[in-house]
Design a protein around this motif. Structure first.
Motif, PDB file in Angstrom:
ATOM      1  N   LEU A  29      23.229  36.468  53.857  1.00 43.19           N
ATOM      2  CA  LEU A  29      22.706  35.675  55.451  1.00 43.19           C
ATOM      3  C   LEU A  29      22.254  34.291  55.016  1.00 43.19           C
ATOM      4  O   LEU A  29      22.686  33.325  55.652  1.00 43.19           O
ATOM      5  CB  LEU A  29      21.831  36.478  56.138  1.00 43.19           C
ATOM      6  CG  LEU A  29      22.445  37.702  56.820  1.00 43.19           C
ATOM      7  CD1 LEU A  29      21.404  38.504  57.543  1.00 43.19           C
ATOM      8  CD2 LEU A  29      23.676  37.640  57.586  1.00 43.19           C
ATOM      9  N   TYR A  30      21.185  34.384  54.084  1.00 44.10           N
ATOM     10  CA  TYR A  30      20.440  33.072  54.024  1.00 44.10           C
ATOM     11  C   TYR A  30      20.174  32.751  52.379  1.00 44.10           C
ATOM     12  O   TYR A  30      19.976  33.945  51.795  1.00 44.10           O
ATOM     13  CB  TYR A  30      19.031  33.015  54.889  1.00 44.10           C
ATOM     14  CG  TYR A  30      19.138  33.492  56.157  1.00 44.10           C
ATOM     15  CD1 TYR A  30      19.853  32.704  56.966  1.00 44.10           C
ATOM     16  CD2 TYR A  30      18.631  34.647  56.552  1.00 44.10           C
ATOM     17  CE1 TYR A  30      19.900  33.075  58.451  1.00 44.10           C
ATOM     18  CE2 TYR A  30      18.469  35.037  57.823  1.00 44.10           C
ATOM     19  CZ  TYR A  30      19.115  34.124  58.844  1.00 44.10           C
ATOM     20  OH  TYR A  30      19.378  34.695  59.962  1.00 44.10           O
ATOM     21  N   ILE A  31      20.063  31.642  52.002  1.00 44.11           N
ATOM     22  CA  ILE A  31      19.800  31.224  50.544  1.00 44.11           C
ATOM     23  C   ILE A  31      18.735  29.776  50.712  1.00 44.11           C
ATOM     24  O   ILE A  31      19.123  29.305  51.132  1.00 44.11           O
ATOM     25  CB  ILE A  31      21.120  31.137  49.539  1.00 44.11           C
ATOM     26  CG1 ILE A  31      21.717  32.056  49.430  1.00 44.11           C
ATOM     27  CG2 ILE A  31      20.598  30.255  48.497  1.00 44.11           C
ATOM     28  CD1 ILE A  31      22.893  31.908  48.374  1.00 44.11           C
ATOM     29  N   SER A  32      17.670  30.353  49.959  1.00 41.31           N
ATOM     30  CA  SER A  32      17.006  29.122  49.304  1.00 41.31           C
ATOM     31  C   SER A  32      17.233  28.634  48.191  1.00 41.31           C
ATOM     32  O   SER A  32      17.347  29.384  47.157  1.00 41.31           O
ATOM     33  CB  SER A  32      15.608  29.466  49.858  1.00 41.31           C
ATOM     34  OG  SER A  32      14.905  30.245  48.636  1.00 41.31           O
ATOM     35  N   CYS A  33      16.986  27.479  47.797  1.00 43.41           N
ATOM     36  CA  CYS A  33      17.232  27.089  46.463  1.00 43.41           C
ATOM     37  C   CYS A  33      16.219  25.857  45.861  1.00 43.41           C
ATOM     38  O   CYS A  33      15.837  25.255  46.636  1.00 43.41           O
ATOM     39  CB  CYS A  33      18.654  26.481  46.312  1.00 43.41           C
ATOM     40  SG  CYS A  33      18.932  24.988  46.971  1.00 43.41           S
ATOM     41  N   ALA A  34      15.775  26.252  44.703  1.00 42.48           N
ATOM     42  CA  ALA A  34      15.075  25.155  43.958  1.00 42.48           C
ATOM     43  C   ALA A  34      15.437  24.369  42.800  1.00 42.48           C
ATOM     44  O   ALA A  34      16.221  25.338  41.894  1.00 42.48           O
ATOM     45  CB  ALA A  34      13.551  25.786  43.678  1.00 42.48           C
ATOM     46  N   CYS A  35      15.460  23.075  42.630  1.00 40.45           N
ATOM     47  CA  CYS A  35      16.333  22.342  41.791  1.00 40.45           C
ATOM     48  C   CYS A  35      15.078  21.783  40.933  1.00 40.45           C
ATOM     49  O   CYS A  35      14.313  20.945  41.336  1.00 40.45           O
ATOM     50  CB  CYS A  35      17.151  21.463  42.107  1.00 40.45           C
ATOM     51  SG  CYS A  35      18.408  22.260  43.010  1.00 40.45           S
ATOM     52  N   VAL A  36      15.217  22.066  39.547  1.00 38.78           N
ATOM     53  CA  VAL A  36      14.131  21.140  38.640  1.00 38.78           C
ATOM     54  C   VAL A  36      14.952  20.182  37.806  1.00 38.78           C
ATOM     55  O   VAL A  36      16.160  20.664  37.120  1.00 38.78           O
ATOM     56  CB  VAL A  36      13.337  22.124  37.493  1.00 38.78           C
ATOM     57  CG1 VAL A  36      12.469  21.280  36.984  1.00 38.78           C
ATOM     58  CG2 VAL A  36      12.516  23.100  38.724  1.00 38.78           C
ATOM     59  N   ILE A  37      15.214  19.006  38.177  1.00 40.88           N
ATOM     60  CA  ILE A  37      16.078  18.102  37.870  1.00 40.88           C
ATOM     61  C   ILE A  37      15.573  17.142  36.563  1.00 40.88           C
ATOM     62  O   ILE A  37      14.259  16.724  36.547  1.00 40.88           O
ATOM     63  CB  ILE A  37      16.660  17.119  38.539  1.00 40.88           C
ATOM     64  CG1 ILE A  37      17.146  17.971  39.887  1.00 40.88           C
ATOM     65  CG2 ILE A  37      17.737  16.345  38.066  1.00 40.88           C
ATOM     66  CD1 ILE A  37      17.368  17.266  41.100  1.00 40.88           C
ATOM     67  N   GLU A  38      16.162  16.933  35.487  1.00 42.14           N
ATOM     68  CA  GLU A  38      15.460  16.180  34.326  1.00 42.14           C
ATOM     69  C   GLU A  38      15.634  14.708  34.826  1.00 42.14           C
ATOM     70  O   GLU A  38      16.775  14.054  35.268  1.00 42.14           O
ATOM     71  CB  GLU A  38      16.208  16.236  32.901  1.00 42.14           C
ATOM     72  CG  GLU A  38      15.849  15.309  31.760  1.00 42.14           C
ATOM     73  CD  GLU A  38      16.643  15.795  30.478  1.00 42.14           C
ATOM     74  OE1 GLU A  38      16.120  15.472  29.372  1.00 42.14           O
ATOM     75  OE2 GLU A  38      17.872  16.137  30.635  1.00 42.14           O
ATOM     76  N   GLU A  39      14.768  13.792  34.399  1.00 39.07           N
ATOM     77  CA  GLU A  39      14.622  12.371  34.567  1.00 39.07           C
ATOM     78  C   GLU A  39      15.803  11.814  33.770  1.00 39.07           C
ATOM     79  O   GLU A  39      16.186  12.056  32.700  1.00 39.07           O
ATOM     80  CB  GLU A  39      13.252  11.742  34.182  1.00 39.07           C
ATOM     81  CG  GLU A  39      13.155  10.209  33.958  1.00 39.07           C
ATOM     82  CD  GLU A  39      12.104   9.768  33.498  1.00 39.07           C
ATOM     83  OE1 GLU A  39      11.553   8.493  33.426  1.00 39.07           O
ATOM     84  OE2 GLU A  39      11.365  10.713  32.496  1.00 39.07           O
ATOM     85  N   GLY A  40      16.415  11.069  34.459  1.00 37.89           N
ATOM     86  CA  GLY A  40      17.741  10.433  34.045  1.00 37.89           C
ATOM     87  C   GLY A  40      19.243  10.996  34.320  1.00 37.89           C
ATOM     88  O   GLY A  40      20.304  10.537  33.905  1.00 37.89           O
ATOM     89  N   PHE A  41      19.067  12.113  34.861  1.00 37.43           N
ATOM     90  CA  PHE A  41      20.306  13.065  35.220  1.00 37.43           C
ATOM     91  C   PHE A  41      20.961  12.047  36.271  1.00 37.43           C
ATOM     92  O   PHE A  41      20.579  11.721  37.173  1.00 37.43           O
ATOM     93  CB  PHE A  41      19.875  14.255  36.109  1.00 37.43           C
ATOM     94  CG  PHE A  41      21.033  15.332  35.947  1.00 37.43           C
ATOM     95  CD1 PHE A  41      21.295  16.009  34.866  1.00 37.43           C
ATOM     96  CD2 PHE A  41      21.666  15.429  37.035  1.00 37.43           C
ATOM     97  CE1 PHE A  41      22.244  16.928  35.002  1.00 37.43           C
ATOM     98  CE2 PHE A  41      22.705  16.506  37.195  1.00 37.43           C
ATOM     99  CZ  PHE A  41      22.912  17.142  36.036  1.00 37.43           C
ATOM    100  N   PRO A  42      22.525  11.949  35.995  1.00 38.62           N
ATOM    101  CA  PRO A  42      23.237  11.266  36.863  1.00 38.62           C
ATOM    102  C   PRO A  42      23.285  11.687  38.309  1.00 38.62           C
ATOM    103  O   PRO A  42      23.464  12.922  38.493  1.00 38.62           O
ATOM    104  CB  PRO A  42      24.610  11.181  36.126  1.00 38.62           C
ATOM    105  CG  PRO A  42      24.293  11.782  34.709  1.00 38.62           C
ATOM    106  CD  PRO A  42      23.178  12.479  34.748  1.00 38.62           C
ATOM    107  N   LEU A  43      23.085  10.762  39.175  1.00 38.45           N
ATOM    108  CA  LEU A  43      23.418  11.279  40.524  1.00 38.45           C
ATOM    109  C   LEU A  43      24.663  11.801  41.089  1.00 38.45           C
ATOM    110  O   LEU A  43      24.742  12.452  41.750  1.00 38.45           O
ATOM    111  CB  LEU A  43      22.809  10.091  41.633  1.00 38.45           C
ATOM    112  CG  LEU A  43      21.565  10.083  41.759  1.00 38.45           C
ATOM    113  CD1 LEU A  43      20.997   8.927  42.619  1.00 38.45           C
ATOM    114  CD2 LEU A  43      20.904  11.166  42.654  1.00 38.45           C
ATOM    115  N   ASP A  44      25.837  11.222  40.420  1.00 37.93           N
ATOM    116  CA  ASP A  44      27.001  11.495  40.631  1.00 37.93           C
ATOM    117  C   ASP A  44      27.242  13.126  40.047  1.00 37.93           C
ATOM    118  O   ASP A  44      28.002  13.700  40.864  1.00 37.93           O
ATOM    119  CB  ASP A  44      28.212  10.735  40.281  1.00 37.93           C
ATOM    120  CG  ASP A  44      28.157  10.309  38.797  1.00 37.93           C
ATOM    121  OD1 ASP A  44      27.305  10.748  38.012  1.00 37.93           O
ATOM    122  OD2 ASP A  44      28.914   9.781  38.482  1.00 37.93           O
ATOM    123  N   THR A  45      26.648  13.484  39.030  1.00 36.28           N
ATOM    124  CA  THR A  45      26.957  14.637  38.640  1.00 36.28           C
ATOM    125  C   THR A  45      26.081  15.676  39.466  1.00 36.28           C
ATOM    126  O   THR A  45      26.497  16.822  39.777  1.00 36.28           O
ATOM    127  CB  THR A  45      26.485  14.662  37.091  1.00 36.28           C
ATOM    128  OG1 THR A  45      26.935  13.886  36.373  1.00 36.28           O
ATOM    129  CG2 THR A  45      26.438  16.124  36.690  1.00 36.28           C
TER     130      THR A  45
END
Length: 335
Positions: A87-103
């Motif tokens: 029914l429902y999903i929550s998500c948490a993203c930990v992103i590295e500085e410099g990670f490409p926005l288009d990726t």
């Protein structure tokens, strides 16, 4: 907006709002998605299942999927293994500085597309930015909630002697694909991950065969580890027909050269089911018709009352051999 993630994207100010509103909300938008501190949801009428999983895939992109698709498939399939409609999903993203926005956008898009296939809503989340080198690109954690089908009664402790053991397709392709993508062995093979959300095939099976005893997602550790876990939980033995275990030719080639057991290579779109023998063929036929992702469903063995807690394989010579129990680091991390 910069073309790469900066520390400012995780600081809670203007850039954070731009990232959430311009990227995550763009793909995740639905009536339940909240800008508040918590989503307000309608609870299921009956029993509820809940699952959390973390994804630290390296590489983040691979033939057949990426970390975003994998994060939704993993949680959807864990819920499905309990007979629960996601029914429902929550998500948490930990992103590295410099990670490409288009990726990042490609990852988020694949999450939205995969969720849409099963009708699950991504309702809340969290975004953090870690300094350069603190994270390997991007880590994702997802938590899912589902409504258990009324007729479903599933557990790894419910396997019974006489049950047939079914796998929903060829084994070990995801683990093989990840190994090849890391290019550490100088090998080439046309391997593609089996990564797929499997709620719809499970729903079809349980609607017609509510007698299913066990469904398990054969991810880290593969089918072999799952079989050992169930054998121990239910205090039964499992007898496998080695000739019946489906393995793609490219996986056979890679595992043969590296001395690996395909049963211990990870899957990300394969389920193991324990079903009363008299319902086994019907279950296989339902799975084969339900989805291209389960079209290779096969009976690979049965449950016995001997050798409790162990998995035994019959060979092409008619002899029996113990499948070595899983131990230590079977493979580099894959999920």
């Amino acid at each position: 907006m910069n073309d790469r993630i900066t520390l400012a994207h995780g600081a809670g100010g203007k850039q954070t709002s731009e990232l959430i509103g311009g990227l995550f909300k763009k793909y995740f938008d639905n009536p339940y998605l909240t800008a508040d501190d918590a989503a307000v949801l309608t609870p299921p009428a009956g029993r509820m299942a809940m699952s959390t999983d973390g994804f630290i895939v390296s590489p983040a992109f691979f033939p057949g999927g990426n970390i975003g698709k994998l994060s939704i498939c993993g949680t959807v399939n864990d819920l499905a293994c309990m007979g629960a409609k996601p029914l429902y999903i929550s998500c948490a993203c930990v992103i590295e500085e410099g990670f490409p926005l288009d990726t990042l956008e490609e990852i988020v898009r694949s999450m939205a597309e995969t969720a849409a296939k099963v009708g699950v809503h991504i309702v809340s989340g969290d975004t953090k930015v870690a300094g350069k080198g603190q994270v390997d690109g991007i880590f994702i954690t997802t938590t899912g909630v589902g409504e258990i089908m009324e007729q479903a009664d599933l557990s790894g402790a419910y396997a019974r002697p006489g049950d047939a053991v079914i796998v929903t397709g060829d084994v070990g392709r995801h683990g093989c694909t990840i190994l090849l993508e890391r290019d550490r062995y100088g090998m080439e093979a046309n391997a593609t991950s089996d990564c797929a959300p499997l709620w719809h095939p499970v729903k079809d099976v349980l609607s017609k065969v509510p007698e299913v005893h066990v469904i398990r997602d054969a991810t880290r550790g593969g089918v072999g580890t799952v079989l050992y876990e169930i054998a121990e939980q239910s205090n039964v033995g499992v007898m496998l027909d080695s000739e019946a275990v489906p393995v793609a030719d490219e996986v056979k080639g890679v595992t043969g050269m590296l001395g690996l057991e395909p049963l211990y290579l990870a899957c990300e779109g394969r389920l193991v089911m324990f079903v009363p023998k008299e319902k086994a063929q019907e279950t296989v036929e339902i799975l084969r018709k339900a989805s291209p992702d389960t079209a290779g469903a096969t009976i690979i063995g049965e449950v016995t009352d001997r050798m409790a807690g162990h998995v035994v394989m019959t060979t092409e010579l008619g002899t029996e051999t113990l499948l070595p129990p899983p131990s230590g680091e079977l493979l580099p991390r894959i999920c």
